[in-house]
Enzyme design. Sequence first.
Site, PDB file in Angstrom:
ATOM      1  N   HIS A  76      53.776  11.778   4.178  1.00  0.00           N
ATOM      2  CA  HIS A  76      52.602  11.714   5.061  1.00  0.00           C
ATOM      3  C   HIS A  76      52.996  11.182   6.432  1.00  0.00           C
ATOM      4  CE1 HIS A  76      48.457  11.328   6.388  1.00  0.00           C
ATOM      5  NE2 HIS A  76      48.774  10.138   6.861  1.00  0.00           N
ATOM      6  N   GLU A 221      41.652   3.459   3.407  1.00  0.00           N
ATOM      7  CA  GLU A 221      42.751   2.811   4.143  1.00  0.00           C
ATOM      8  C   GLU A 221      42.377   1.360   4.480  1.00  0.00           C
ATOM      9  OE1 GLU A 221      43.765   4.751   7.808  1.00  0.00           O
ATOM     10  OE2 GLU A 221      45.549   3.509   8.139  1.00  0.00           O
TER      11      GLU A 221
HETATM   12 ZN   LIG Z   1      47.604   9.377   8.422  1.00  0.00          ZN
END
Ligand SMILES: [Zn+2]
Length: 393
Positions: A76, A221
């Site tokens: 990622h 996140e």
């Molecule tokens: Zn990202």
Amino acid sequence: MTAAPPDATAKSFTPRLLVCDLLYTGMGGAQSPGGVVVVGDTVAATGHPDALRASYPQATEETVGGIIAPPPVNAHTHLDMSAYAFQALPYFRWLPEIVVAQRGKRGVPGALAGADELARLGTGGVGDIVWSPDVMDALLAREDLGGVLYFEVLGAFPERAETTFAAMRERVEAWRRRERPGGPRIGLSPHTPYTVSHRLMKLVTDYAAGEGLPVQIHVAEHPSEPALFATGAGPLWEHRLPGFWPETFAEVIGRPPEPELTPVRYLDELGALAARPTLIHMVNVTQGDLVRVARAGCAVVSCPRSNHHLDCGTFPWAAVAAAGIEIALGTDSVASGESLDVREDVAFARRVYPDLDPRVLVRAAVKGGHRVLGGRVPVIRRGELWLESYRWS
Ligand SMILES: [Zn+2]
């Protein structure tokens, strides 16, 4: 015909025994310590150094230390941000002070520089989030880039979902005609569960499932993300950019926020996990979330340095692994991860998780990454070509 000097020929066929702290061949578990016997440019054997010493008493032993493994995968990142300057800042300062302030640096030159850097590092593959069509055109032309280019989709207004989806679909179909064997594949990335309306999320994930396209979604996140799904308010909502959002968060997700609602539960109940998206970050999750993700068969990508630099919390590695979920590693962009070298995330994770067996981290960076990208895991075994890039340090 010119004969090679006899001593040079003899030397190249003297077995070398390379002894390292940790060997991962790409198959099974990793071992510590480990060894590889190399004859000429070919792997003759792998295993415990003692067993190899017994089988190859004539071998020249070299203590190389560190890790021997196939190249790790950066599962990622955001290559188009590779010209950004790195700075560690709390999440809600990082977004305006780095991402927005340096937006002029985002684009094709940065993406190509990032791809050059991955090639220099010998990265085994990349999962890249592509924000703009010109970057997709540029990266799709790269012969040396293996992995998946996930086209990013955003749009919080449900009434605009069909229009956004139709435009995306047309682009994706054209790009897919340019895919070549060995080159990057096209994927899709609905940015997050809170920046993509419920209608657009469903359209994109249903389409990806039907077409067999790989998907990545940033999920959980920052702690403010589950708070938003629970209350419809909080710092994430307060910091939203004006003009990009409907009146209420309930309109974005097509249901009222409620105390037990999490981003993962929302995606699951929407049907979005049926596309088996790879979920990025997954730092602020519940045990119930992990059960849902495992049941759906989704993999996750952790970006340890980025999460640390942005004060997002610590990815619950042991709980995710215990749930039977495949874990891969990524750097995220250089703006939060500092570099595109995922080996540095392995090294960082060893400090974050002192109780975790480092062999698990190396396996995640190699095999987990290839599982996410759908690629074949290279193996170090008898008869295969030996590459110096297998030495990580
Ligand atoms: Zn990202």
